[in-house]
Design an enzyme around this catalytic site. Structure first.
Site, PDB file in Angstrom:
ATOM      1  N   HIS A 176       0.905  -1.159   0.000  1.00 36.04           N
ATOM      2  CA  HIS A 176       0.000   0.000   0.000  1.00 36.04           C
ATOM      3  C   HIS A 176       0.941   1.205   0.000  1.00 36.04           C
ATOM      4  CE1 HIS A 176      -3.505   2.368   1.810  1.00 36.04           C
ATOM      5  NE2 HIS A 176      -2.478   3.194   1.923  1.00 36.04           N
ATOM      6  N   ASP A 302     -10.145  -4.804  -3.380  1.00 37.99           N
ATOM      7  CA  ASP A 302      -9.991  -4.038  -2.134  1.00 37.99           C
ATOM      8  C   ASP A 302     -11.319  -4.023  -1.379  1.00 37.99           C
ATOM      9  OD1 ASP A 302      -8.974  -2.604  -0.047  1.00 37.99           O
ATOM     10  OD2 ASP A 302      -8.515  -0.796  -1.192  1.00 37.99           O
ATOM     11  N   HIS A 306     -17.477  -1.892   5.926  1.00 31.98           N
ATOM     12  CA  HIS A 306     -17.693  -1.166   7.180  1.00 31.98           C
ATOM     13  C   HIS A 306     -19.191  -1.227   7.472  1.00 31.98           C
ATOM     14  CE1 HIS A 306     -13.636   0.463   7.304  1.00 31.98           C
ATOM     15  NE2 HIS A 306     -13.755   0.838   6.033  1.00 31.98           N
TER      16      HIS A 306
HETATM   17  O1  DOR Z   1     -10.394   2.238   1.518  1.00 30.13           O
HETATM   18  C1  DOR Z   1      -9.650   1.545   2.173  1.00 30.13           C
HETATM   19  N1  DOR Z   1     -10.111   0.731   3.121  1.00 30.13           N
HETATM   20  N2  DOR Z   1      -8.339   1.605   1.930  1.00 30.13           N
HETATM   21  C2  DOR Z   1      -7.451   0.985   2.708  1.00 30.13           C
HETATM   22  O2  DOR Z   1      -6.287   1.082   2.453  1.00 30.13           O
HETATM   23  C3  DOR Z   1      -7.889   0.208   3.888  1.00 30.13           C
HETATM   24  C4  DOR Z   1      -9.272  -0.235   3.727  1.00 30.13           C
HETATM   25  C5  DOR Z   1      -9.903  -0.727   4.988  1.00 30.13           C
HETATM   26  O3  DOR Z   1      -9.309  -1.568   5.663  1.00 30.13           O
HETATM   27  O4  DOR Z   1     -11.016  -0.302   5.296  1.00 30.13           O
END
Ligand code: DOR
Length: 425
Positions: A176, A302, A306
């Site tokens: 990263h 990615d 959440h």
């Molecule tokens: O958008 C992101 N979410 N970028 C990251 O580098 C980490 C990731 C996360 O773990 O939520």
């Protein structure tokens, strides 16, 4: 045990073959016709059989953040997206920075994973991106490589040390790239037109590409296999292209949202917020060019779930990260393949063959391979509805898109790990 997938169109690099696919004891045993005797028949008429997709950049959140996602829900999402193997990122609690911490995750994987999961171990102790190295040597036999994803490694000497050790251990460094010295507090989207117009703090392209530039020099110096995560800027693409020409052992990935969206598509909603951020139309076009000319080897999602609350606070206040496992193939198939940008063979290369090769994972459709495969109905059109996701995360910039290419069934080691309920949609 013998299974026969009948009547499906089987993916070959030079086109599809309508044949029977014979699986014996979890291994692809043959591709033929009239071989349908004495086995468990699975009807695949009208559907396409692809080698299982491989996503080398997912956040499964367990251990430590099971309120966002678990190994069970994240790998169910993978299976529902036609993904048969994932590499999981180490921003966990405990972070896998030594064998004892890694084992917490390995146990959960063994217990609950529906698809193959190979974790990344941390580069630095506590995944801090600074300080001292994690226990790379002890973790090496169990990991796909080493990453501090979510953070860049800030000190040049520490990254050089990590690369030298990773080279000796024959594992890639999966980086990263983000130089903290170039960040401003509160940065939430690309430092461009939208940020200026709405008074938001921007994240510069330079914070990414400066670290890519540093790492490419270190990779050339150390001979380490080096993989760049979620490339988002045109400058990074140019640097990686140049390094590849110079013979550096570099590979890289980008994600569907960087290929299909840019800051012009932003709305003040958490589902458009991720790190790195959506950049400019010129960056997006450079990524597409890099994808087509071979600079970008892999598309990875990615997938970063959440909670709804954490994503409900607009661009400034939401946490960074969007989900992607259940939308990656259909959005890319619709926009890039049906849109005439990329052939289906190239898309399968970027989403399945190349990541499997680079990270040395098993599976595929070759005779003798573990039968890890995905069955899609490429003609089926539907609307992306996050409420139907298996993932606990629902934030996606692709909500409401009309797409083609619906997953029907996913197999790992010849076992059906997911099947679409025909009542759905
Ligand atoms: O958008 C992101 N979410 N970028 C990251 O580098 C980490 C990731 C996360 O773990 O939520």
């Amino acid at each position: 045990m013998r299974q026969i997938l009948t009547g499906g169109d089987i993916f070959r690099k030079d086109g599809f073959l309508r044949r029977d696919l014979v699986i014996e004891n979890g291994i692809v045993a043959g591709i033929g016709v009239g071989d349908s005797n004495g086995g468990n028949l699975i009807d695949c008429w009208g559907h396409s059989i692809l080698p299982g997709l491989v996503d080398v950049h997912v956040h499964l959140r367990e251990p430590g953040f099971s309120f966002k996602e678990t190994i069970a829900s994240g790998t169910a999402a993978a299976a529902a997206g036609g993904v048969t193997a994932v590499c999981s990122m180490p921003n966990l609690n405990p972070a896998p920075d030594d064998l004892e911490h890694l084992e917490v995750q390995l146990k959960a994987i063994q217990k609950d994973a529906r698809v193959r999961v190979v974790p990344f171990g941390c580069i630095t102790r506590g995944q801090k991106g600074t300080g001292e190295l994690a226990a790379l040597e002890a973790m090496a036999p169990y990991v796909a490589g080493f990453s501090d994803d979510g953070r860049g490694v800030q000190e040049d000497a520490l990254m050089e040390q990590a690369m030298r050790l990773a080279k000796r251990l024959d594992r890639p460094i999966v980086a990263h790239c983000e130089d903290n010295r170039l960040l401003r507090p509160g940065g939430c989207i690309h430092d461009g037109r939208y940020a200026a117009a709405h008074g938001l703090v921007g994240i510069s392209s330079k914070s990414e590409w400066r670290q890519v530039e540093r790492d490419l020099k270190l990779a050339a110096k150390t001979g380490c296999r080096y993989h760049v995560c979620h490339v988002s800027t045109k400058e990074s693409v140019a640097l990686i292209r140049q390094a590849k020409r110079a013979g550096v052992a570099v590979s890289c990935e980008t994600a569907p949202h960087y290929l299909l969206l840019c800051e012009d598509d932003l709305a003040d909603e958490g589902r458009f917020k991720m790190n790195p951020p959506l950049r400019t139309a010129a960056d997006r076009d450079a990524l597409l060019e890099g994808l087509c000319d071979g600079t970008i080897d892999v598309i990875a999602t990615d997938h970063a779930p959440h909670t709804a609350l954490e994503k409900s606070r607009g661009l400034a206040g939401s946490l960074m990260g969007v989900v992607g496992l259940e939308t990656a193939f259909p959005v890319l198939y619709t926009k890039l393949v049906l849109g005439g940008v990329l052939s289906l063979a190239s898309l399968v290369e970027k989403m399945s063959l190349a990541p499997r090769r680079l990270f040395r994972l098993p599976g595929g459709l070759d005779v003798g391979a573990s039968a890890d495969l995905a069955v899609f109905d490429l003609g089926k059109e539907y609307m992306v509805d996050p409420e139907t996701f298996s993932s606990m995360g629902r934030a996606t910039p692709f909500a409401g898109w009309r797409v083609r290419g619906e997953s029907r069934m996913t197999m790992v080691k010849g076992e059906v790990v997911w099947q679409r309920n025909t009542q759905e949609r």
